[in-house]
Enzyme design. Structure first.
Site, PDB file in Angstrom:
ATOM      1  N   MET A 167      98.531 -32.992  39.592  1.00  0.00           N
ATOM      2  CA  MET A 167      97.441 -32.665  40.805  1.00  0.00           C
ATOM      3  C   MET A 167      97.534 -33.443  41.780  1.00  0.00           C
ATOM      4  SD  MET A 167      93.680 -33.502  38.401  1.00  0.00           S
ATOM      5  CE  MET A 167      92.925 -31.573  39.392  1.00  0.00           C
ATOM      6  N   ASN A 208      77.808 -61.365  40.944  1.00  0.00           N
ATOM      7  CA  ASN A 208      77.572 -63.329  40.051  1.00  0.00           C
ATOM      8  C   ASN A 208      78.245 -63.979  40.367  1.00  0.00           C
ATOM      9  OD1 ASN A 208      75.283 -61.315  38.066  1.00  0.00           O
ATOM     10  ND2 ASN A 208      77.216 -60.157  37.832  1.00  0.00           N
ATOM     11  N   HIS A 265      86.117 -43.247  37.802  1.00  0.00           N
ATOM     12  CA  HIS A 265      86.129 -44.053  39.281  1.00  0.00           C
ATOM     13  C   HIS A 265      84.876 -43.107  40.357  1.00  0.00           C
ATOM     14  CE1 HIS A 265      88.013 -39.533  38.755  1.00  0.00           C
ATOM     15  NE2 HIS A 265      86.856 -39.247  39.889  1.00  0.00           N
ATOM     16  N   GLU A 310      88.966 -41.960  43.965  1.00  0.00           N
ATOM     17  CA  GLU A 310      89.607 -41.026  44.215  1.00  0.00           C
ATOM     18  C   GLU A 310      89.447 -40.663  45.898  1.00  0.00           C
ATOM     19  OE1 GLU A 310      89.721 -35.929  42.635  1.00  0.00           O
ATOM     20  OE2 GLU A 310      88.284 -37.471  42.271  1.00  0.00           O
ATOM     21  N   GLN A 319      72.562 -44.839  43.861  1.00  0.00           N
ATOM     22  CA  GLN A 319      72.992 -45.623  44.528  1.00  0.00           C
ATOM     23  C   GLN A 319      74.360 -45.449  42.790  1.00  0.00           C
ATOM     24  OE1 GLN A 319      71.683 -49.770  42.775  1.00  0.00           O
ATOM     25  NE2 GLN A 319      70.277 -48.252  44.331  1.00  0.00           N
TER      26      GLN A 319
END
Length: 184
Positions: free
Chosen positions: A158, A104, A127, A173, A34
């Site tokens: 890119m 929270n 990211h 991304e 995770q």
């Protein structure tokens, strides 16, 4: 003879490999399970990650004494999620690459509350990445859904990958793994 330097001034391939060790056999069954993002409003975040990115909520855990909740999302078929509570928790925490959203309690009503996405000073976290079959098609859909873009697929140097933002401003991304070799 001096070691050749990559154009970036970073490590050469050889230097990077020399910094790495072979995995200890005791780590054979380890997996990246995770990554966690703190979110201000779970309603907005859950909507974004399920409706926009197609993820599935696979587990929710509340901690009333500490006033926070965890939401685990993944690319899993919801029909595969066990019904038994303990089995469901073990199953959810054994999935590869889940996204844990931490809320929270009360932050959703706090006008001054926000989280740093790591992409401005002081830089840190950058990211997460989502692989898609067709970046342009995915981004067309994101535009139709009103998703905020940091970079569209044809922008910048890119070409062929994009960056979008979630409701808390975290960058995501959007990439096609089969096309990335031409960018790297």
């Amino acid at each position: 003879m001096a070691e050749p330097q990559p154009p970036s001034g970073g490590l050469t391939d050889e230097a990077a490999l020399s910094c790495c060790s072979d995995a200890d056999p005791s780590t054979k069954d380890f997996l990246l399970q995770q990554t966690m993002l703190r979110v201000k409003d779970p309603k907005k975040s859950l909507d974004f990650y399920t409706r926009v990115l197609g993820m599935t909520l696979i587990q929710k855990c509340d901690f009333p004494a500490m006033k926070f909740s965890l939401y685990f999302l993944a690319y899993e078929d919801k029909n595969d999620i066990p019904k038994d509570k303990e089995e469901k928790i073990a199953w959810a925490l054994s999935r590869k690459a889940t996204l844990e959203l931490t809320h929270n309690w009360g932050t959703e009503d706090d006008e001054t509350q926000s989280y740093h996405n790591g992409n401005s000073d002081p830089r840190g976290f950058g990211h997460i990445g989502i692989a898609v079959p067709d970046v342009h098609s995915a981004c067309k859909r994101f535009e139709e859904l009103g998703v905020k873009f940091v970079k569209k697929p044809d922008d910048g140097k890119m070409k062929g990958l994009a960056f979008i933002q979630d409701p808390d401003g975290y960058w995501i991304e959007i990439l096609n793994p089969n096309k990335m070799a031409t960018l790297m």
